[in-house]
Design a protein around this motif. Structure first.
Motif, PDB file in Angstrom:
ATOM      1  N   ASN A   1       0.808  -1.220   0.000  1.00 43.84           N
ATOM      2  CA  ASN A   1       0.000   0.000   0.000  1.00 43.84           C
ATOM      3  C   ASN A   1       0.845   1.275   0.000  1.00 43.84           C
ATOM      4  OD1 ASN A   1      -2.560  -1.241  -0.054  1.00 43.84           O
ATOM      5  ND2 ASN A   1      -2.398  -1.691   2.131  1.00 43.84           N
ATOM      6  N   SER A   2       2.075   1.183  -0.485  1.00 43.87           N
ATOM      7  CA  SER A   2       2.887   2.390  -0.647  1.00 43.87           C
ATOM      8  C   SER A   2       2.341   3.214  -1.814  1.00 43.87           C
ATOM      9  CB  SER A   2       4.337   2.018  -0.920  1.00 43.87           C
ATOM     10  OG  SER A   2       4.440   1.395  -2.195  1.00 43.87           O
ATOM     11  N   ILE A   3       2.868   4.406  -1.974  1.00 46.87           N
ATOM     12  CA  ILE A   3       2.434   5.249  -3.088  1.00 46.87           C
ATOM     13  C   ILE A   3       2.692   4.557  -4.421  1.00 46.87           C
ATOM     14  CG2 ILE A   3       2.956   7.397  -4.322  1.00 46.87           C
ATOM     15  CD1 ILE A   3       3.352   8.667  -1.511  1.00 46.87           C
ATOM     16  N   THR A   4       3.864   3.978  -4.584  1.00 48.44           N
ATOM     17  CA  THR A   4       4.160   3.247  -5.814  1.00 48.44           C
ATOM     18  C   THR A   4       3.261   2.032  -5.960  1.00 48.44           C
ATOM     19  OG1 THR A   4       6.470   3.967  -5.785  1.00 48.44           O
ATOM     20  CG2 THR A   4       5.953   2.021  -7.101  1.00 48.44           C
ATOM     21  N   GLY A   5       3.035   1.326  -4.868  1.00 46.98           N
ATOM     22  CA  GLY A   5       2.183   0.139  -4.910  1.00 46.98           C
ATOM     23  C   GLY A   5       0.764   0.458  -5.329  1.00 46.98           C
ATOM     24  N   LEU A   6       0.212   1.542  -4.783  1.00 47.90           N
ATOM     25  CA  LEU A   6      -1.145   1.940  -5.153  1.00 47.90           C
ATOM     26  C   LEU A   6      -1.214   2.408  -6.601  1.00 47.90           C
ATOM     27  CD1 LEU A   6      -2.288   3.843  -1.925  1.00 47.90           C
ATOM     28  CD2 LEU A   6      -2.984   1.561  -2.681  1.00 47.90           C
ATOM     29  N   ALA A   7      -0.171   3.108  -7.052  1.00 47.12           N
ATOM     30  CA  ALA A   7      -0.143   3.546  -8.448  1.00 47.12           C
ATOM     31  C   ALA A   7      -0.116   2.345  -9.391  1.00 47.12           C
ATOM     32  CB  ALA A   7       1.064   4.449  -8.690  1.00 47.12           C
ATOM     33  N   LEU A   8       0.627   1.307  -9.001  1.00 49.28           N
ATOM     34  CA  LEU A   8       0.681   0.081  -9.812  1.00 49.28           C
ATOM     35  C   LEU A   8      -0.688  -0.576  -9.943  1.00 49.28           C
ATOM     36  CD1 LEU A   8       4.022  -1.436  -8.489  1.00 49.28           C
ATOM     37  CD2 LEU A   8       3.497  -0.999 -10.900  1.00 49.28           C
ATOM     38  N   LYS A   9      -1.536  -0.409  -8.944  1.00 54.94           N
ATOM     39  CA  LYS A   9      -2.864  -1.020  -8.947  1.00 54.94           C
ATOM     40  C   LYS A   9      -3.921  -0.139  -9.627  1.00 54.94           C
ATOM     41  CE  LYS A   9      -1.894  -3.059  -4.401  1.00 54.94           C
ATOM     42  NZ  LYS A   9      -2.304  -3.058  -2.965  1.00 54.94           N
ATOM     43  N   THR A  34       6.536  10.412   4.485  1.00 55.19           N
ATOM     44  CA  THR A  34       5.287  11.162   4.664  1.00 55.19           C
ATOM     45  C   THR A  34       5.027  11.998   3.414  1.00 55.19           C
ATOM     46  OG1 THR A  34       6.541  12.928   5.749  1.00 55.19           O
ATOM     47  CG2 THR A  34       5.499  11.287   7.180  1.00 55.19           C
ATOM     48  N   TYR A  35       5.077  11.365   2.259  1.00 53.94           N
ATOM     49  CA  TYR A  35       4.993  12.086   0.993  1.00 53.94           C
ATOM     50  C   TYR A  35       3.551  12.466   0.632  1.00 53.94           C
ATOM     51  CZ  TYR A  35       9.677  10.134   0.311  1.00 53.94           C
ATOM     52  OH  TYR A  35      10.996   9.780   0.451  1.00 53.94           O
ATOM     53  N   THR A  36       3.463  13.575  -0.098  1.00 56.38           N
ATOM     54  CA  THR A  36       2.236  13.919  -0.815  1.00 56.38           C
ATOM     55  C   THR A  36       2.582  13.903  -2.297  1.00 56.38           C
ATOM     56  OG1 THR A  36       1.422  15.336   0.963  1.00 56.38           O
ATOM     57  CG2 THR A  36       0.477  15.679  -1.230  1.00 56.38           C
ATOM     58  N   VAL A  37       1.830  13.136  -3.072  1.00 52.88           N
ATOM     59  CA  VAL A  37       2.080  13.052  -4.510  1.00 52.88           C
ATOM     60  C   VAL A  37       0.837  13.505  -5.259  1.00 52.88           C
ATOM     61  CG1 VAL A  37       2.557  11.517  -6.450  1.00 52.88           C
ATOM     62  CG2 VAL A  37       3.772  11.194  -4.285  1.00 52.88           C
ATOM     63  N   PHE A  38       1.020  14.517  -6.107  1.00 52.22           N
ATOM     64  CA  PHE A  38      -0.026  14.950  -7.025  1.00 52.22           C
ATOM     65  C   PHE A  38       0.188  14.142  -8.302  1.00 52.22           C
ATOM     66  CE2 PHE A  38       0.719  18.570  -4.180  1.00 52.22           C
ATOM     67  CZ  PHE A  38      -0.564  18.745  -3.679  1.00 52.22           C
ATOM     68  N   ALA A  80      -6.271  16.871   1.687  1.00 51.81           N
ATOM     69  CA  ALA A  80      -6.946  17.966   0.976  1.00 51.81           C
ATOM     70  C   ALA A  80      -7.334  19.081   1.938  1.00 51.81           C
ATOM     71  CB  ALA A  80      -8.171  17.431   0.246  1.00 51.81           C
ATOM     72  N   SER A  81      -7.743  18.709   3.144  1.00 53.60           N
ATOM     73  CA  SER A  81      -8.142  19.710   4.138  1.00 53.60           C
ATOM     74  C   SER A  81      -6.957  20.520   4.657  1.00 53.60           C
ATOM     75  CB  SER A  81      -8.848  19.028   5.309  1.00 53.60           C
ATOM     76  OG  SER A  81      -8.012  18.063   5.912  1.00 53.60           O
ATOM     77  N   ASP A  82      -5.735  20.030   4.441  1.00 52.59           N
ATOM     78  CA  ASP A  82      -4.533  20.753   4.868  1.00 52.59           C
ATOM     79  C   ASP A  82      -4.068  21.770   3.834  1.00 52.59           C
ATOM     80  OD1 ASP A  82      -4.312  19.181   7.215  1.00 52.59           O
ATOM     81  OD2 ASP A  82      -3.271  17.605   6.091  1.00 52.59           O
ATOM     82  N   LEU A  83      -4.622  21.707   2.629  1.00 54.33           N
ATOM     83  CA  LEU A  83      -4.189  22.589   1.546  1.00 54.33           C
ATOM     84  C   LEU A  83      -4.939  23.916   1.614  1.00 54.33           C
ATOM     85  CD1 LEU A  83      -4.131  19.941  -1.329  1.00 54.33           C
ATOM     86  CD2 LEU A  83      -2.145  20.946  -0.174  1.00 54.33           C
ATOM     87  N   ASN A  84      -4.198  24.992   1.704  1.00 55.68           N
ATOM     88  CA  ASN A  84      -4.753  26.334   1.721  1.00 55.68           C
ATOM     89  C   ASN A  84      -4.090  27.157   0.623  1.00 55.68           C
ATOM     90  OD1 ASN A  84      -6.363  26.045   4.242  1.00 55.68           O
ATOM     91  ND2 ASN A  84      -4.343  25.804   5.179  1.00 55.68           N
ATOM     92  N   ASN A 124      -7.034  12.527  -1.514  1.00 56.61           N
ATOM     93  CA  ASN A 124      -6.979  11.700  -0.300  1.00 56.61           C
ATOM     94  C   ASN A 124      -6.995  10.199  -0.535  1.00 56.61           C
ATOM     95  OD1 ASN A 124      -7.008  14.176   1.014  1.00 56.61           O
ATOM     96  ND2 ASN A 124      -9.186  14.070   1.514  1.00 56.61           N
ATOM     97  N   ILE A 125      -6.168   9.717  -1.447  1.00 52.68           N
ATOM     98  CA  ILE A 125      -5.969   8.272  -1.579  1.00 52.68           C
ATOM     99  C   ILE A 125      -4.833   7.902  -0.625  1.00 52.68           C
ATOM    100  CG2 ILE A 125      -5.348   6.400  -3.143  1.00 52.68           C
ATOM    101  CD1 ILE A 125      -6.421   8.133  -5.444  1.00 52.68           C
ATOM    102  N   MET A 126      -5.176   7.232   0.449  1.00 48.56           N
ATOM    103  CA  MET A 126      -4.228   7.011   1.532  1.00 48.56           C
ATOM    104  C   MET A 126      -3.250   5.893   1.188  1.00 48.56           C
ATOM    105  SD  MET A 126      -5.050   9.335   3.520  1.00 48.56           S
ATOM    106  CE  MET A 126      -3.836   8.860   4.744  1.00 48.56           C
ATOM    107  N   ALA A 127      -1.975   6.151   1.445  1.00 52.07           N
ATOM    108  CA  ALA A 127      -0.918   5.167   1.252  1.00 52.07           C
ATOM    109  C   ALA A 127      -0.183   4.975   2.574  1.00 52.07           C
ATOM    110  CB  ALA A 127       0.056   5.645   0.175  1.00 52.07           C
ATOM    111  N   SER A 128       0.584   3.907   2.660  1.00 47.83           N
ATOM    112  CA  SER A 128       1.319   3.638   3.897  1.00 47.83           C
ATOM    113  C   SER A 128       2.414   4.668   4.150  1.00 47.83           C
ATOM    114  CB  SER A 128       1.943   2.238   3.830  1.00 47.83           C
ATOM    115  OG  SER A 128       2.826   2.136   2.715  1.00 47.83           O
ATOM    116  N   ASN A 129       2.855   5.351   3.103  1.00 44.82           N
ATOM    117  CA  ASN A 129       3.926   6.341   3.247  1.00 44.82           C
ATOM    118  C   ASN A 129       3.503   7.730   2.779  1.00 44.82           C
ATOM    119  OD1 ASN A 129       3.777   5.590   0.578  1.00 44.82           O
ATOM    120  ND2 ASN A 129       5.996   5.548   0.230  1.00 44.82           N
ATOM    121  N   GLY A 130       2.203   8.017   2.875  1.00 41.84           N
ATOM    122  CA  GLY A 130       1.729   9.345   2.519  1.00 41.84           C
ATOM    123  C   GLY A 130       0.350   9.338   1.901  1.00 41.84           C
TER     124      GLY A 130
END
Length: 287
Positions: A1-9, A34-38, A80-84, A124-130
């Motif tokens: 469930n890392s960012i790369t793992g979720l992208a692969l799925k 604790t990454y945020t990836v757009f 998303a709620s943290d973005l101002n 807000n697609i949650m990953a294990s590392n962000g």
């Protein structure tokens, strides 16, 4: 469930995965953090490639692709709620500075828009590392012009730069090199209009407006706020004889050639080809 793992799925992110693998960033975004990836969609990458001379992602030079991808990554986890509305730092660097990462302008006035070009579609697609936010456009490395246009607080400046009988400032400030721009806000232009009453800014000739605008640009230089010194005399590109002076005691400000004072209200907006500092008053050279 890392960012790369979720992208692969995720089918619509397969081009992103390909790009991450080519840039050797896939492993990075599998590691703890604790990454945020757009994350741009496949359609976003297709549209991006059409603006280039490259047929596929694999044709994009690796270093250029790496910086473009890093321009979509933030080192802290931002829901998303943290973005101002305002600036955040990406992990990318441009050619103007190797120490100050590129800035990203977030506009939350209607949804979430990034650098004025890309909109968050699925947050807000949650990953294990962000966290992943899927976006509809690839976010290119921002130039001085990109950041000026993206921030609505600079709309008066953009209007002046693109007004009739002015040089092609858009091409100049989008080009290579290093520019330090002391950028007046909309409020600064409103104050100048009052200062020049009754005709206001409308009474300024095109020739003098050009001089005023050039008075706000220093080149070649990427001058960060930390390097400014008390009493520093700055020579803009207008004329070596038309300088202004930095004052730091009691708050960062500038004294122009007419002994008028402008406060520096925002610093170090890093662009790929320079840096922007915002001012609350328009600087005026001797006209």
């Amino acid at each position: 469930n890392s960012i790369t793992g979720l992208a692969l799925k995720t089918k619509e992110l397969s081009f992103l995965v390909q790009a991450l693998q080519r840039a050797e960033l896939a492993t990075t975004l599998q590691a703890s953090g604790t990454y945020t990836v757009f994350a741009p969609t496949n359609a976003a990458f297709d549209a991006f490639l059409k603006t280039t001379t490259y047929a596929t992602i694999n044709d994009v030079p690796k270093e250029a692709l790496t910086q473009i991808l890093l321009n979509h990554v933030i080192s802290t986890k931002l829901m998303a709620s943290d973005l101002n509305s305002g600036y955040i730092k990406t992990l990318a660097t441009g050619t103007a500075s190797s120490t100050n990462p590129l800035s990203m302008y977030v506009n939350t006035s209607a949804g979430v828009k990034l650098n004025g070009v890309s909109t968050v579609q699925t947050p807000n697609i949650m990953a294990s590392n962000g966290v992943i936010h899927i976006v509809d456009k690839v976010i290119g490395l921002p130039t001085v012009v990109t950041h000026a246009v993206a921030n609505p607080n600079f709309s008066s400046l953009v209007g002046a730069l693109t007004s009739k009988d002015q040089p092609d400032f858009v091409s100049i400030l989008s080009g290579t090199g290093a520019f330090t721009v002391f950028a007046p806000t909309n409020a600064a232009f409103t104050a100048l209009n009052t200062e020049l009453a009754p005709e206001g800014t409308a009474g300024v000739s095109a020739e003098n407006l050009t001089k005023v605008l050039l008075y706000h640009v220093v080149s070649p230089a990427n001058v960060l706020a930390a390097t400014l010194t008390e009493g520093q005399v700055v020579t803009p590109i207008l004329d070596p004889a038309q300088t202004f002076t930095i004052k730091l005691a009691g708050g960062a400000r500038i004294t122009d050639a007419n002994d008028r004072t402008s406060n520096i209200v925002l610093t170090d907006v890093q662009c790929s080809n320079g840096v922007i500092h915002a001012l609350d008053k328009v600087l005026l050279p001797i006209l």
